[in-house]
Design a protein around this motif. Sequence first.
Motif, PDB file in Angstrom:
ATOM      1  N   UNK A  10      10.089   7.039 -40.221  1.00 55.41           N
ATOM      2  CA  UNK A  10      11.076   7.747 -39.417  1.00 55.41           C
ATOM      3  C   UNK A  10      12.443   7.735 -40.052  1.00 55.41           C
ATOM      4  N   UNK A  11      13.444   8.004 -39.231  1.00 57.76           N
ATOM      5  CA  UNK A  11      14.837   8.089 -39.676  1.00 57.76           C
ATOM      6  C   UNK A  11      15.582   6.819 -39.282  1.00 57.76           C
ATOM      7  N   UNK A  36       1.816  -0.983 -51.498  1.00 61.31           N
ATOM      8  CA  UNK A  36       2.642   0.098 -50.985  1.00 61.31           C
ATOM      9  C   UNK A  36       3.310   0.779 -52.181  1.00 61.31           C
ATOM     10  N   UNK A  37       3.161   2.098 -52.216  1.00 62.46           N
ATOM     11  CA  UNK A  37       3.831   2.929 -53.195  1.00 62.46           C
ATOM     12  C   UNK A  37       4.823   3.816 -52.454  1.00 62.46           C
ATOM     13  N   UNK A  38       5.746   4.368 -53.207  1.00 55.25           N
ATOM     14  CA  UNK A  38       6.614   5.375 -52.631  1.00 55.25           C
ATOM     15  C   UNK A  38       6.925   6.442 -53.666  1.00 55.25           C
ATOM     16  N   UNK A  93      14.852   6.128 -49.415  1.00 52.39           N
ATOM     17  CA  UNK A  93      14.272   7.309 -48.783  1.00 52.39           C
ATOM     18  C   UNK A  93      13.172   7.864 -49.667  1.00 52.39           C
ATOM     19  N   UNK A  94      11.975   8.014 -49.084  1.00 53.70           N
ATOM     20  CA  UNK A  94      10.810   8.454 -49.852  1.00 53.70           C
ATOM     21  C   UNK A  94       9.631   8.625 -48.908  1.00 53.70           C
ATOM     22  N   UNK A 121      13.195   8.186 -43.959  1.00 50.68           N
ATOM     23  CA  UNK A 121      14.477   8.820 -44.254  1.00 50.68           C
ATOM     24  C   UNK A 121      15.593   7.838 -43.928  1.00 50.68           C
ATOM     25  N   UNK A 122      16.459   7.602 -44.900  1.00 48.75           N
ATOM     26  CA  UNK A 122      17.580   6.678 -44.716  1.00 48.75           C
ATOM     27  C   UNK A 122      18.860   7.473 -44.868  1.00 48.75           C
ATOM     28  N   UNK A 123      19.530   7.669 -43.757  1.00 53.07           N
ATOM     29  CA  UNK A 123      20.712   8.524 -43.778  1.00 53.07           C
ATOM     30  C   UNK A 123      21.629   8.193 -42.611  1.00 53.07           C
ATOM     31  N   UNK A 124      22.915   8.305 -42.859  1.00 51.23           N
ATOM     32  CA  UNK A 124      23.870   8.097 -41.781  1.00 51.23           C
ATOM     33  C   UNK A 124      24.238   9.417 -41.136  1.00 51.23           C
TER      34      UNK A 124
END
Length: 124
Positions: A10-11, A36-38, A93-94, A121-124
């Motif tokens: 998620x975000x 775990x891969x990304x 984020x990936x 998703x990593x976002x402000x």
Amino acid sequence: QVQLVESGGGLVQPGESLRLSCLASGFAFPYFRMTWYRQSAGKEREDIASQSGTYSGGIARYADSVQGRFTIPRDKEKQIVYLQMNSLKPEDQARYYCNAWAREIATNKELDYWGQGIQVTVSS
């Protein structure tokens, strides 16, 4: 039927935590190396965290980019491997993929299974 089903993506905002889960079925989960891969846009798929199977001591290894922030605990009874992600950064984020790998002793055949992946998703 072999299945790996990821969940928990998620975000999130930078600095926050997130835990991904990978529910495994159809194979001898304790004996497989779980990884775990990304993969982020425009980049190759990256191996970020793995835990060896029972016969190899259940050793965890991490990529330098996530060392100290991510862990990969495994619940053998529930057949789930987690990716605990702390102090998330925008570069984390990936799309994250769960992988199970083992070499069959009797035949030396490689067994290699993948989940469908889940977006973080990593976002402000």
